[in-house]
Write a protein that holds these residues in place. Structure first.
Motif, mmCIF file in Angstrom:
data_model
loop_
_atom_site.group_PDB
_atom_site.id
_atom_site.type_symbol
_atom_site.label_atom_id
_atom_site.label_comp_id
_atom_site.label_asym_id
_atom_site.label_seq_id
_atom_site.Cartn_x
_atom_site.Cartn_y
_atom_site.Cartn_z
ATOM 1 N N ARG A 1 0.811 -1.185 0.119
ATOM 2 C CA ARG A 1 -0.172 -0.100 -0.109
ATOM 3 C C ARG A 1 0.847 1.182 -0.018
ATOM 4 N NH1 ARG A 1 -1.907 3.758 3.709
ATOM 5 N NH2 ARG A 1 -3.941 4.416 3.298
ATOM 6 N N VAL A 2 0.479 2.217 -0.920
ATOM 7 C CA VAL A 2 1.342 3.482 -0.951
ATOM 8 C C VAL A 2 0.409 4.558 -0.461
ATOM 9 C CG1 VAL A 2 2.423 5.067 -2.593
ATOM 10 C CG2 VAL A 2 2.429 2.567 -2.890
ATOM 11 N N PRO A 3 1.003 5.468 0.425
ATOM 12 C CA PRO A 3 0.243 6.440 1.128
ATOM 13 C C PRO A 3 -0.006 7.673 0.091
ATOM 14 C CG PRO A 3 2.250 6.123 2.351
ATOM 15 C CD PRO A 3 2.389 5.116 1.169
ATOM 16 N N ASP A 4 -1.305 8.054 0.263
ATOM 17 C CA ASP A 4 -1.507 9.210 -0.696
ATOM 18 C C ASP A 4 -0.857 10.733 -0.245
ATOM 19 O OD1 ASP A 4 -3.045 9.973 1.266
ATOM 20 O OD2 ASP A 4 -4.810 9.385 0.504
ATOM 21 N N ALA A 5 -1.173 11.570 -0.954
ATOM 22 C CA ALA A 5 -0.295 12.942 -0.462
ATOM 23 C C ALA A 5 -0.941 13.343 0.691
ATOM 24 C CB ALA A 5 -0.509 13.978 -1.780
ATOM 25 N N ALA A 6 -1.998 13.225 1.009
ATOM 26 C CA ALA A 6 -2.600 13.706 2.324
ATOM 27 C C ALA A 6 -2.035 12.845 3.556
ATOM 28 C CB ALA A 6 -4.109 13.641 2.334
ATOM 29 N N GLU A 7 -1.819 11.628 3.204
ATOM 30 C CA GLU A 7 -1.011 11.070 4.281
ATOM 31 C C GLU A 7 0.264 11.305 4.537
ATOM 32 O OE1 GLU A 7 -2.974 6.624 5.163
ATOM 33 O OE2 GLU A 7 -2.784 7.062 2.914
ATOM 34 N N HIS A 8 1.077 11.516 3.379
ATOM 35 C CA HIS A 8 2.468 11.989 3.518
ATOM 36 C C HIS A 8 2.568 13.281 4.366
ATOM 37 C CE1 HIS A 8 4.973 9.356 1.216
ATOM 38 N NE2 HIS A 8 4.035 9.397 0.006
ATOM 39 N N LEU A 9 1.591 14.218 4.072
ATOM 40 C CA LEU A 9 1.440 15.422 4.798
ATOM 41 C C LEU A 9 1.629 15.294 6.222
ATOM 42 C CD1 LEU A 9 1.785 18.533 4.837
ATOM 43 C CD2 LEU A 9 -0.598 18.632 4.350
ATOM 44 N N MET A 10 0.320 14.270 6.473
ATOM 45 C CA MET A 10 -0.255 14.306 7.837
ATOM 46 C C MET A 10 1.174 13.572 8.464
ATOM 47 S SD MET A 10 -3.238 11.557 9.264
ATOM 48 C CE MET A 10 -2.089 10.215 8.637
ATOM 49 N N TYR A 11 1.963 12.540 8.060
ATOM 50 C CA TYR A 11 2.908 11.902 8.440
ATOM 51 C C TYR A 11 4.046 13.088 8.892
ATOM 52 C CZ TYR A 11 0.945 7.560 7.708
ATOM 53 O OH TYR A 11 0.129 6.406 7.640
ATOM 54 N N ARG A 12 4.460 13.796 7.740
ATOM 55 C CA ARG A 12 5.322 14.788 8.055
ATOM 56 C C ARG A 12 5.074 15.772 9.348
ATOM 57 N NH1 ARG A 12 7.010 17.600 2.642
ATOM 58 N NH2 ARG A 12 8.690 18.547 4.074
ATOM 59 N N GLN A 13 3.739 16.048 9.354
ATOM 60 C CA GLN A 13 3.498 17.165 10.496
ATOM 61 C C GLN A 13 3.680 16.122 11.841
ATOM 62 O OE1 GLN A 13 -0.633 18.022 9.444
ATOM 63 N NE2 GLN A 13 -0.131 19.635 8.188
ATOM 64 N N ALA A 14 3.188 15.327 11.804
ATOM 65 C CA ALA A 14 3.278 14.062 13.155
ATOM 66 C C ALA A 14 4.854 14.028 13.458
ATOM 67 C CB ALA A 14 2.671 12.968 12.782
ATOM 68 N N LEU A 15 5.609 13.923 12.499
ATOM 69 C CA LEU A 15 7.237 13.790 12.948
ATOM 70 C C LEU A 15 7.736 15.063 13.183
ATOM 71 C CD1 LEU A 15 7.993 11.485 9.758
ATOM 72 C CD2 LEU A 15 7.605 10.756 12.114
ATOM 73 N N GLN A 16 7.166 16.048 12.636
ATOM 74 C CA GLN A 16 7.778 17.519 13.232
ATOM 75 C C GLN A 16 7.503 17.586 14.569
ATOM 76 O OE1 GLN A 16 6.152 20.538 10.565
ATOM 77 N NE2 GLN A 16 8.233 21.037 10.157
ATOM 78 N N ALA A 17 6.230 17.424 14.878
ATOM 79 C CA ALA A 17 5.887 17.357 16.365
ATOM 80 C C ALA A 17 6.639 16.410 17.473
ATOM 81 C CB ALA A 17 4.415 17.028 16.432
ATOM 82 N N LEU A 18 7.054 15.243 16.842
ATOM 83 C CA LEU A 18 7.601 14.399 17.669
ATOM 84 C C LEU A 18 9.173 14.900 17.876
ATOM 85 C CD1 LEU A 18 6.385 11.207 16.288
ATOM 86 C CD2 LEU A 18 5.934 11.787 18.531
ATOM 87 N N GLU A 19 9.585 15.578 16.609
ATOM 88 C CA GLU A 19 11.076 15.814 16.746
ATOM 89 C C GLU A 19 11.047 17.168 17.784
ATOM 90 O OE1 GLU A 19 12.244 16.502 12.738
ATOM 91 O OE2 GLU A 19 13.747 14.644 13.233
ATOM 92 N N GLN A 20 10.344 18.165 17.640
ATOM 93 C CA GLN A 20 10.231 19.118 18.621
ATOM 94 C C GLN A 20 9.971 18.635 20.182
ATOM 95 O OE1 GLN A 20 7.060 21.442 17.077
ATOM 96 N NE2 GLN A 20 7.999 22.136 15.090
ATOM 97 N N ALA A 21 9.163 17.628 20.308
ATOM 98 C CA ALA A 21 9.129 17.201 21.645
ATOM 99 C C ALA A 21 10.479 16.465 22.298
ATOM 100 C CB ALA A 21 7.854 16.028 21.864
ATOM 101 N N LEU A 22 10.849 15.760 21.350
ATOM 102 C CA LEU A 22 12.279 15.086 21.785
ATOM 103 C C LEU A 22 13.326 16.270 22.188
ATOM 104 C CD1 LEU A 22 12.363 12.104 19.286
ATOM 105 C CD2 LEU A 22 11.932 12.086 21.714
ATOM 106 N N ALA A 23 13.274 17.248 21.323
ATOM 107 C CA ALA A 23 14.395 18.420 21.618
ATOM 108 C C ALA A 23 14.135 19.307 22.989
ATOM 109 C CB ALA A 23 14.133 19.344 20.181
ATOM 110 N N THR A 24 12.805 19.034 23.590
ATOM 111 C CA THR A 24 12.602 19.569 24.944
ATOM 112 C C THR A 24 13.045 18.784 26.116
ATOM 113 O OG1 THR A 24 10.520 18.687 24.957
ATOM 114 C CG2 THR A 24 10.710 20.848 23.769
ATOM 115 N N LEU A 25 13.510 17.493 25.788
ATOM 116 C CA LEU A 25 13.637 16.467 26.889
ATOM 117 C C LEU A 25 15.006 16.806 27.398
ATOM 118 C CD1 LEU A 25 12.738 13.180 25.468
ATOM 119 C CD2 LEU A 25 11.754 14.212 27.205
ATOM 120 N N PRO A 26 15.633 16.310 28.606
ATOM 121 C CA PRO A 26 16.907 16.654 29.098
ATOM 122 C C PRO A 26 17.807 15.953 28.433
ATOM 123 C CG PRO A 26 15.254 16.552 30.925
ATOM 124 C CD PRO A 26 14.654 16.332 29.625
ATOM 125 N N GLU A 27 19.091 16.301 28.504
ATOM 126 C CA GLU A 27 19.932 15.759 27.416
ATOM 127 C C GLU A 27 19.912 14.001 27.840
ATOM 128 O OE1 GLU A 27 24.733 15.988 26.096
ATOM 129 O OE2 GLU A 27 23.593 17.179 27.271
#
Length: 457
Positions: A112-138
């Motif tokens: 199954r190949v994700p459509d364009a909407a799912e690509h955008l959704m995943y990228r947004q989710a991953l951005q949120a995750l990376e920002q959350a990890l950046a706030t953690l203590p080292e």
């Protein structure tokens, strides 16, 4: 296979003298010495099981003329071994065809190949995750990446960071909670336990979000791109591609071929479970003993866990046994090299061909020379070296339908020597000649061993 009682007994009497000849016949038919030993042992087990199921002959029963085939029992045994070899050929061919078909179906199945909407959704989710990890203590971020991305054990992380194990556990809990909260914020849903996701979401959006939750794996966590991509790749690599459990019955020594081409042979009354992923091949030995012939794969090490003991190899032949009565583990190497870690935090030891490591329950290990054949139970033998009699009888119990036991001080008497499993009863009867014990036959055909009268306790 249904044979007259006297015929069966004659075959069993002839079996040991004909053993070497039967091995040669089976090896010519199979092309493999290990398989040949298995087949010959299987032939003996079949005869012994049939003999055990027959009523004892009456003392005054007429003898009559012996069956014609008894004039050459070796010829009958040879034919039996050849037929078992043909059955093994058919079974191996069917298994190979099944594995090939399964691999072909998996390769040809549409992805199954994700459509364009799912690509955008995943990228947004991953951005949120990376920002959350950046706030953690080292330290929490370091522990999280080491554990979730690189698969490092928590105890090893604690040792490397110079902190207590419960500190690492708290850091991981903090990181997991931070990531889960970030995912909830991205989805616009309340935090865990505060209610369900919005009922206004459309069915398609719900499907996508549930797909993301399944993809992310850790309370909805998973990733792609930079750190998030590494986490998602790690999650995919850890997903089981093939799983199976194997059990053997009393007196049975089954052999299994794994999808990677490795073989696993179980001792009697043994239990393993196998999990293959994209980057690991793991076997848990829950009880008993097993012998492994591992196909080399530098990308996927082969790991055997026997309680706290971990054995890691790339390609080799070795045996692992959970020792009865002691809780210890014995590792023996027939060829190649293996790495043995007695327990978490213990230094690993490397064994080469003809070496063995006997590991006590407390993790203390004693290196030995494997002077006898590795996993001798494969050829119908057991080797005891100063083994307490109670443990030796417990080991023999895997092949005996009747109960064997030693009581009191008799259970602690050391025994040494080689015992052919087929002649275990004769070995038991000879015990009083070597040890200060007496035998008490039991109603079910079993045996209880006690100290002889007058012997020092």
């Amino acid at each position: 296979m249904s044979l007259p009682a006297r015929f069966t007994q004659s075959l069993l009497n002839e079996f040991e003298p004909a053993y070497a000849h039967l091995l040669r016949v089976a090896r010519r038919s199979t092309g493999c010495a290990e398989t040949a030993r298995d087949l010959v042992h299987d032939a003996w087990v079949r005869l012994a099981e049939q003999k055990r199921g027959m009523p004892a002959p009456m003392a005054d029963a007429p003898q009559g003329a012996p069956p014609q085939a008894l004039r050459n029992p070796t010829a009958y045994l040879t034919t039996l071994a050849q037929h078992l070899a043909m059955d093994q050929h058919r079974k191996d061919r069917l298994q190979a065809d099944y594995l090939y078909d399964a691999a072909t179906r998996q390769h040809q199945s549409p992805r199954r190949v994700p459509d364009a909407a799912e690509h955008l959704m995943y990228r947004q989710a991953l951005q949120a995750l990376e920002q959350a990890l950046a706030t953690l203590p080292e330290r929490a971020r370091t522990a999280f990446v080491a554990h979730r991305v690189h698969g490092e054990a928590q105890a090893d992380i604690a040792l490397r960071l110079g902190v207590a194990l419960n500190t690492v556990e708290r850091d991981l809990m903090l990181a997991h909670a931070c990531v889960e909260d970030a995912l909830h914020r991205w989805r616009g849903s309340p935090p865990a336990g505060a209610g369900a996701t919005s009922a206004n979401a459309t069915g398609r959006a719900m499907h996508r979000r549930r797909s993301l939750t399944a993809l992310l794996g850790l309370a909805g966590l998973g990733c792609s791109g930079t750190l998030a991509w590494q986490l998602w790749q790690a999650q995919r690599a850890d997903a089981a591609q093939w799983q199976a459990a194997q059990r053997s019955g009393r007196g049975q020594l089954p052999r299994y071929t794994l999808p990677d081409g490795s073989t696993l042979q179980l001792d009697a009354l043994s239990h393993t479970s196998v999990t293959l992923t994209a980057r690991t091949r793991t076997v848990a030995l829950h009880e008993g003993a097993a012998f492994f012939a591992v196909t080399r794969d530098a990308e996927r090490p082969f790991v055997v866990d026997a309680g706290p003991v971990r054995v890691t190899v790339l390609g080799t032949r070795f045996g692992v046994e959970r020792l009865p009565g002691t809780g210890g583990v014995l590792v023996q190497v027939e060829s190649g090299r293996v790495q043995v870690q007695p327990g978490p935090g213990w230094a690993a030891e490397v064994l080469v061909a003809d070496e063995a490591l006997r590991i006590a329950p407390d993790g203390l290990a004693r290196r030995e020379l494997a002077t006898d054949a590795v996993a001798p139970w494969r050829r119908g033998e057991l080797v005891f070296t100063d083994t307490p009699l109670g443990q030796a009888l417990e080991r023999l119990q895997r092949y005996s339908p009747a109960h064997l036991s030693a009581t009191g001080a008799a259970a602690h008497l050391p025994v040494s020597g080689l015992v052919r499993i087929a002649n275990a009863q004769a070995w038991l009867r000879a015990l009083p000649q070597a040890l200060p014990v007496r035998l008490h036959p039991q109603g079910d055909g079993g045996m209880r061993v006690e100290m002889a009268t007058g012997a020092p306790a």
